[in-house]
Design an enzyme around this catalytic site. Structure first.
Site, PDB file in Angstrom:
ATOM      1  NE  ARG A  13      75.265  64.735   0.547  1.00 20.47           N
ATOM      2  CZ  ARG A  13      76.330  65.153  -0.124  1.00 20.47           C
ATOM      3  NH1 ARG A  13      76.526  66.440  -0.320  1.00 20.47           N
ATOM      4  NH2 ARG A  13      77.189  64.272  -0.618  1.00 20.47           N
TER       5      ARG A  13
ATOM      6  CG  ASP B  30      73.945  69.067   0.498  1.00 22.28           C
ATOM      7  OD1 ASP B  30      75.122  68.666   0.421  1.00 22.28           O
ATOM      8  OD2 ASP B  30      73.089  68.792  -0.370  1.00 22.28           O
ATOM      9  CG  ASP B  31      79.015  67.545   2.183  1.00 21.59           C
ATOM     10  OD1 ASP B  31      79.111  68.794   2.118  1.00 21.59           O
ATOM     11  OD2 ASP B  31      79.681  66.770   1.458  1.00 21.59           O
TER      12      ASP B  31
ATOM     13  CG  ASP C  71      85.159  76.122  -4.302  1.00 23.48           C
ATOM     14  OD1 ASP C  71      85.319  75.994  -5.534  1.00 23.48           O
ATOM     15  OD2 ASP C  71      85.392  75.201  -3.492  1.00 23.48           O
TER      16      ASP C  71
ATOM     17  CG  HIS D 216      84.209  65.780   2.325  1.00 27.48           C
ATOM     18  ND1 HIS D 216      84.810  65.624   1.113  1.00 27.48           N
ATOM     19  CD2 HIS D 216      82.975  66.290   2.067  1.00 27.48           C
ATOM     20  CE1 HIS D 216      83.986  66.001   0.159  1.00 27.48           C
ATOM     21  NE2 HIS D 216      82.857  66.425   0.710  1.00 27.48           N
TER      22      HIS D 216
HETATM   23  N1  UDP Z   1      75.446  69.512  -5.508  1.00 28.87           N
HETATM   24  C1  UDP Z   1      74.599  70.164  -6.380  1.00 28.87           C
HETATM   25  N2  UDP Z   1      74.211  69.533  -7.523  1.00 28.87           N
HETATM   26  C2  UDP Z   1      74.617  68.278  -7.819  1.00 28.87           C
HETATM   27  C3  UDP Z   1      75.489  67.627  -6.930  1.00 28.87           C
HETATM   28  C4  UDP Z   1      75.889  68.267  -5.786  1.00 28.87           C
HETATM   29  O1  UDP Z   1      74.203  71.293  -6.112  1.00 28.87           O
HETATM   30  O2  UDP Z   1      74.242  67.767  -8.854  1.00 28.87           O
HETATM   31  C5  UDP Z   1      75.849  70.197  -4.285  1.00 28.87           C
HETATM   32  C6  UDP Z   1      75.664  69.334  -3.056  1.00 28.87           C
HETATM   33  O3  UDP Z   1      74.361  69.453  -2.560  1.00 28.87           O
HETATM   34  C7  UDP Z   1      76.714  69.913  -2.127  1.00 28.87           C
HETATM   35  C8  UDP Z   1      77.809  70.370  -3.089  1.00 28.87           C
HETATM   36  O4  UDP Z   1      77.212  70.478  -4.356  1.00 28.87           O
HETATM   37  O5  UDP Z   1      76.229  71.014  -1.401  1.00 28.87           O
HETATM   38  C9  UDP Z   1      78.964  69.404  -3.137  1.00 28.87           C
HETATM   39  O6  UDP Z   1      78.485  68.138  -3.472  1.00 28.87           O
HETATM   40  P1  UDP Z   1      79.086  66.810  -2.845  1.00 28.87           P
HETATM   41  O7  UDP Z   1      79.285  66.989  -1.374  1.00 28.87           O
HETATM   42  O8  UDP Z   1      78.214  65.667  -3.272  1.00 28.87           O
HETATM   43  O9  UDP Z   1      80.467  66.658  -3.605  1.00 28.87           O
HETATM   44  P2  UDP Z   1      81.947  67.098  -3.237  1.00 28.87           P
HETATM   45  O10 UDP Z   1      82.295  68.152  -4.254  1.00 28.87           O
HETATM   46  O11 UDP Z   1      81.979  67.622  -1.840  1.00 28.87           O
HETATM   47  O12 UDP Z   1      82.716  65.845  -3.372  1.00 28.87           O
HETATM   48 MN    MN Z   2      80.890  67.244  -0.123  1.00 27.99          MN
END
Ligand code: UDP
Ligand code: MN
Length: 334
Positions: free
Chosen positions: A29, A102-103, A189, A213
């Site tokens: 990413r 990071d996404d 958050d 997303h």
């Molecule tokens: N992240 C992290 N540790 C982990 C998994 C994810 O710090 O073990 C961070 C990841 O880099 C991103 C955020 O948490 O910045 C959200 O992760 P992700 O987009 O995979 O999941 P979401 O919560 O958006 O579905």
């Molecule tokens: Mn995400």
């Protein structure tokens, strides 16, 4: 007396951009960010991760912080990272603390333009909720009572003015955010939103041009891309679970989330966490490819790179915003 340095307009260099990441996403990413928007904010952007990475350190000229938080997607690990991000912002003396995952794609010129409109010496909490209702929890201080508040979804990006950030110190600085996360049992958050609302009595200001997303990114009009401030993607390749229920289909990519992670388990109810845009299930369906058995949530860009070359669409978005950059497809110039 008027301090001139405080009244000049906000510039990019007044913003602390903090990106949360983890070791397994450095290549997957972060590289994409470094080759797109982060190039336009090299001095302002810092990556908060959970390991040392010499290569990444070199590429970012030392803008990588090993938080020493654990590399798991658990509530406490993520709160640990956010608390370090916050402490670095405070130490930076910048006007604005902007956090993204990071996404996230950041439209850097638009972010600067947005923050020019708000006074950093006033209390501002800018972001976008992903819920359609305030989050309601048991009030940790008043047994039997509830407290309901809006919070900015971390994945959509959030910006806090220095004035407000300083007032958050008693609840956030030096690792105290982690105690709040533990007490309210909420992700980072949400806990930030809780601190701002419950202790400081300030409200979230919704910035509709922030996008995570958790909303239907395909609904954004390609011709309005230049007005958006943050964008994201979800390309998790999850099998379609069933054919009869459209709602289940369209939310498949979120259902697959780690059950110990952020959004799903603290409410217990998936239904309550559904983003607004998911209601338009017919539109979702028209973008599914049932034959491939995959679902994804990406921005629709006119032109740009193929979905194969640019599955997240970030390179195409970047070229649409800045068509004359090296490496952009020629078609993007017309
Ligand atoms: N992240 C992290 N540790 C982990 C998994 C994810 O710090 O073990 C961070 C990841 O880099 C991103 C955020 O948490 O910045 C959200 O992760 P992700 O987009 O995979 O999941 P979401 O919560 O958006 O579905
Ligand atoms: Mn995400």
């Amino acid at each position: 007396s008027l301090d001139f340095s405080e009244s000049r307009p906000t510039e990019l260099s007044d913003i602390f951009i903090s990106v949360k990441t983890t070791k397994r996403y450095h290549k997957l990413r972060v590289e994409l960010l470094l080759s797109t928007w982060a190039r336009l904010a090299k001095d302002e952007t810092y990556f908060f991760t959970d390991t040392d990475d010499k290569e990444l350190e070199n590429k970012t000229r030392g803008h990588v912080i090993n938080t020493n938080c654990s590399a798991v997607h658990s509530r406490m690990a993520l709160c640990c990272k956010m608390s370090v991000e916050y402490d670095y912002f405070i130490a930076s003396r910048k006007r604005w603390f902007c956090h993204v995952d990071d996404d996230t794609y950041i439209n850097i010129p638009e972010l600067s333009r947005l923050l020019k409109k708000f006074n950093h010496t006033e209390d501002w909490y800018l972001g976008k909720p992903s819920l359609t209702h305030p989050l309601e929890i048991s009030d940790p201080e008043h047994k039997g009572q509830k407290v309901a508040f809006w919070f900015a979804t971390g994945g959509a990006g959030m910006c806090i003015s220095r004035s407000l950030a300083l007032k958050m110190m008693p609840y956030t600085a030096g690792g105290r955010l982690q105690s709040v996360c533990a007490t309210v049992r909420l992700p980072d958050d949400c806990s930030i939103g809780f601190i701002i609302y419950n202790y400081l009595k300030k409200e979230l200001t919704v910035i509709s041009q922030f996008h995570s997303h958790l909303e239907g990114l395909w609904l954004l009009k390609p011709e309005n891309m230049d007005q958006q401030i943050t964008l994201s993607y979800s390309v998790k390749q999850t099998p379609i679970l069933g054919r009869s229920n459209v709602i289940h289909l369209s939310t498949g990519f979120e259902v697959e989330k780690d059950p110990t992670s952020t959004y799903l388990n603290f409410q217990g109810s998936m239904q309550r966490m559904l983003p607004l845009a998911i209601a338009s299930c017919q539109i979702t369906l028209s973008y599914n490819r049932p034959d491939s058995g995959k679902l994804k949530n990406i921005v629709h860009v006119s032109g740009g790179f193929s979905e194969q070359d640019d599955p997240t669409r970030f390179r195409s978005i970047h070229c649409q915003l800045f068509p004359y950059l090296e490496g952009c497809p020629r078609a993007a110039h017309t």
